[in-house]
Design an enzyme around this catalytic site. Structure first.
Site, PDB file in Angstrom:
ATOM      1  N   HIS A   1      -8.997  -2.286  -8.273  1.00  0.00           N
ATOM      2  CA  HIS A   1      -8.715  -1.126  -7.432  1.00  0.00           C
ATOM      3  C   HIS A   1      -7.633  -0.228  -8.050  1.00  0.00           C
ATOM      4  O   HIS A   1      -7.801   0.992  -8.095  1.00  0.00           O
ATOM      5  CB  HIS A   1      -8.285  -1.616  -6.043  1.00  0.00           C
ATOM      6  CG  HIS A   1      -8.030  -0.527  -5.059  1.00  0.00           C
ATOM      7  ND1 HIS A   1      -9.057   0.144  -4.425  1.00  0.00           N
ATOM      8  CD2 HIS A   1      -6.877   0.012  -4.596  1.00  0.00           C
ATOM      9  CE1 HIS A   1      -8.534   1.050  -3.607  1.00  0.00           C
ATOM     10  NE2 HIS A   1      -7.215   0.991  -3.698  1.00  0.00           N
TER      11      HIS A   1
ATOM     12  N   ASP B   1       0.848  -1.190   0.000  1.00  0.00           N
ATOM     13  CA  ASP B   1       0.000   0.000   0.000  1.00  0.00           C
ATOM     14  C   ASP B   1       0.886   1.243   0.000  1.00  0.00           C
ATOM     15  O   ASP B   1       1.550   1.542   0.983  1.00  0.00           O
ATOM     16  CB  ASP B   1      -0.894  -0.019   1.252  1.00  0.00           C
ATOM     17  CG  ASP B   1      -2.122   0.852   1.088  1.00  0.00           C
ATOM     18  OD1 ASP B   1      -1.999   1.943   0.530  1.00  0.00           O
ATOM     19  OD2 ASP B   1      -3.194   0.412   1.533  1.00  0.00           O
TER      20      ASP B   1
END
Lengths: 406, 406
Positions: free
Chosen positions: A321, A233
């Site tokens: 995503h 991330d």
């Protein structure tokens, strides 16, 4: 052991030993210097050629030097991301605008003193004198409602976020007139400093609103931390040139400020983990193992949102995503993401999404796409939200928010 | 980086580099080896002459080696205290004793496998494969109610604690048939492993009861961690000979087990901090600055509970915490204390008192004195409590709890 604590701006034996240890851990791999001096040096070097981002130092073991509170930009944005965070939000009493302006000024003065002392080589509280240096960093920001009501000089884009589809926001855990984010190598420092910050803010007239703690996966220097889904991330974080264009500013009075978007995102870890691995990777658009995009072979390969399979379908699925969050859909705009995980009990774990940007609309555009189409949506729920204008830093004789009072 | 991870029982380049770093941090001071192998070596050396305790390694920076799950005693008691903890309690379904015995056996089998893998050099969950070694340690214990109901072979002293004056215990945060304590260098590891432990226990039939996380002040090797009052906590811990007498056992089938007492103690940090420093020191019976008893000059001086001032009053006041907890009042009995701080929000911070002892009555006798007379009582409140028989360790082919089923 004060004799071991070097100046934050220089090198020290302890810092050298820290780097030596990292070098040992990496077994001859690239050694990224940590600490704000090093981060500044890294920023000053300009774009890097290896594709790593300005937050590549995330998770580096702490060096034994304090990170100075003082500087043109607040250390809580500038310094490499640290393992633990604690956020505190406060409201002003909402009496008159004039009275609240006075209160805000006093609160910012109190916070400046408290945070500068706590981050120094000689913090006043004996609980911070453990022999280990605290490595505290902090940022202080102003919420959009207070900025409008008190007519403060903040960037024009600062506003309350619109409602997004699927939002389940708890106002008791979000928003606020004043936001403080503390980061450190350990939770103890955060708990002690949070107590000092709350006492300082309260005694100057602020009203506590919410707090939230978070933490990061241990992450080797130069690598990207994972979240509780196991995904890396922060891979697409901006390099220095991109940060100057998309994170800091706008130029002028706000060139050393930035806007923070905070989202407390509950994650259904068990539900996502129950998907087969290939399915999980198609939901994200990256391979969990190495973080490479489905269109590439290495983590820092730019996701190719146009690449197609022989059958004409997209390699990175339409609802993946990374596609919906891709800077390519947004004229190259990149936010500086420095998210943390949270664990508030077996039924409430997830991500504290923290992203810094020049213009709040950078987040709004991405989140509008994600909220309507992201394949991750069945597994995540936004449960709280806050926005703040992160003030420029304060020099040694300055106070946070000196530029607000025009 | 498996090439850097040595065997937990031997030395390794990574361990050497860890010691080197600690050595650098200590600038020529005493270097205490960390890791379970080193801890065992320290225990094997017998009494130390410098007055430090067997937990003197508390807070040592983690070495880059895993701590083996396997051993005659569980690593969660034996290894040096680590910076972060997470406790999980479970109940059995309470159907029939025979069915619950079967369930318990299955749960212990599942926990043995899960904990051994998670603590190994190659944990299966990719979220634990960060390049940094997890340094997970754990212990599993059996609550007194389950032990009695299922007629398990546990030490005779294992019992539910009596009620003490001032207790405000929340049963939803205490007790339980099965207790698991995880410790690690970081919170991320604990959150991920807690998820794995809960899934394993649930799938074998256990019912989650409560969880609690805690953390320790960063503490230089060889020094005692502080609690949120700023007091050093754990100074009078037993050395090896005292641990053999007072912590492990009783001899026979339980010689490698011990009894854990857990108390979740809310602390009024602001209230205690508002006392003048001299008053605070008289409440504790030690000087906050260096931890020395009021009757002495150094932290490890034995508190002299008989010393008097010229006016005939006790140097260590009659209601001082260290007097009432003194082993001198209790035939030398010492518990091995490995407490953590907790922060469950601005209104609920305090201490997770964790103490290991051979005989539960060691705690009962001390707590009876403290609960009625301790000058600290206006500032603390016991809000949850649990007791567990910490099982002997499991060898590589064994399962936790092999000795319960006589």
């Amino acid at each position: 052991m004060p004799t071991e604590q070097g100046n934050a701006q220089g090198s020290s034996p302890a810092a050298a030993s820290g780097i030596g240890r990292r070098g040992a851990l990496l077994a001859g791999g690239a050694v990224l210097a940590a600490g704000i001096g090093a981060a500044a040096a890294e920023l000053a070097r300009g774009d890097r050629t290896d594709g790593r981002s300005v937050t590549a130092g995330a998770g580096a073991p702490p060096a034994a030097t304090a990170i100075s509170f003082h500087g043109t930009r607040q250390a809580g944005v500038l310094a490499p991301q640290q393992p633990a965070t604690h956020l505190l939000a406060f409201d002003l009493p909402r009496t008159s605008a004039a009275a609240d302006r006075k209160t805000l000024r006093e609160v910012l003065g109190a916070l400046t003193g408290t945070l500068a002392t706590a981050a120094s080589e000689a913090p006043a509280d004996p609980r911070l004198q453990s022999g280990a240096t605290t490595r505290l960093t902090s940022l202080v920001g102003i919420g959009p409602a207070a900025a409008a009501r008190l007519r403060l000089d903040v960037p024009a884009s600062l506003a309350v976020l619109p409602a997004f589809p699927g939002d389940r926001l708890d106002p008791r855990r979000g928003d606020g007139d004043l936001l403080v984010q503390l980061c450190a190598a350990d939770r103890w420092t955060l708990t002690v400093v949070a107590e000092l910050v709350a006492a300082a803010a309260r005694s100057a007239g602020a009203v506590p609103r919410w707090t939230q703690s978070g933490f990061m996966a241990p992450t080797a220097p130069g690598t990207t931390p994972r979240n509780l889904f196991g995904s890396k991330d922060g891979t697409a974080n901006p390099d220095r040139a991109a940060a100057d264009q998309w994170v800091w500013g706008p130029s002028g009075a706000h060139r050393d400020g930035t806007v923070l978007v905070y989202r407390r995102i509950h994650m259904d870890v068990a539900g996502f983990g129950a998907l087969p691995e290939g399915k999980r990777d198609r939901v994200i658009g990256r391979r969990a193992g190495d973080g490479s995009p489905l269109s590439g072979t290495a983590e820092h390969d730019e996701p190719d949102v146009y690449a197609k399979n022989p059958d004409g379908s997209y390699v990175i699925p339409a609802t993946a995503h990374v596609r919906l969050a891709s800077p390519r859909l947004d004229r190259g705009a990149r936010m500086l993401r420095r998210s943390y995980s949270y664990d508030d009990g077996p039924d409430d774990r997830g991500l504290l999404f923290c992203a810094f940007m020049r213009d709040l609309n950078q987040f709004v555009r991405v989140q509008e796409r994600l909220a309507t189409r992201d394949a991750l949506n069945p597994f995540v729920q936004h449960r709280a939200s806050a926005v703040a204008y992160v003030l420029p830093g304060a020099g040694k004789s300055g106070t946070l928010g000196d530029g607000l009072w025009t």
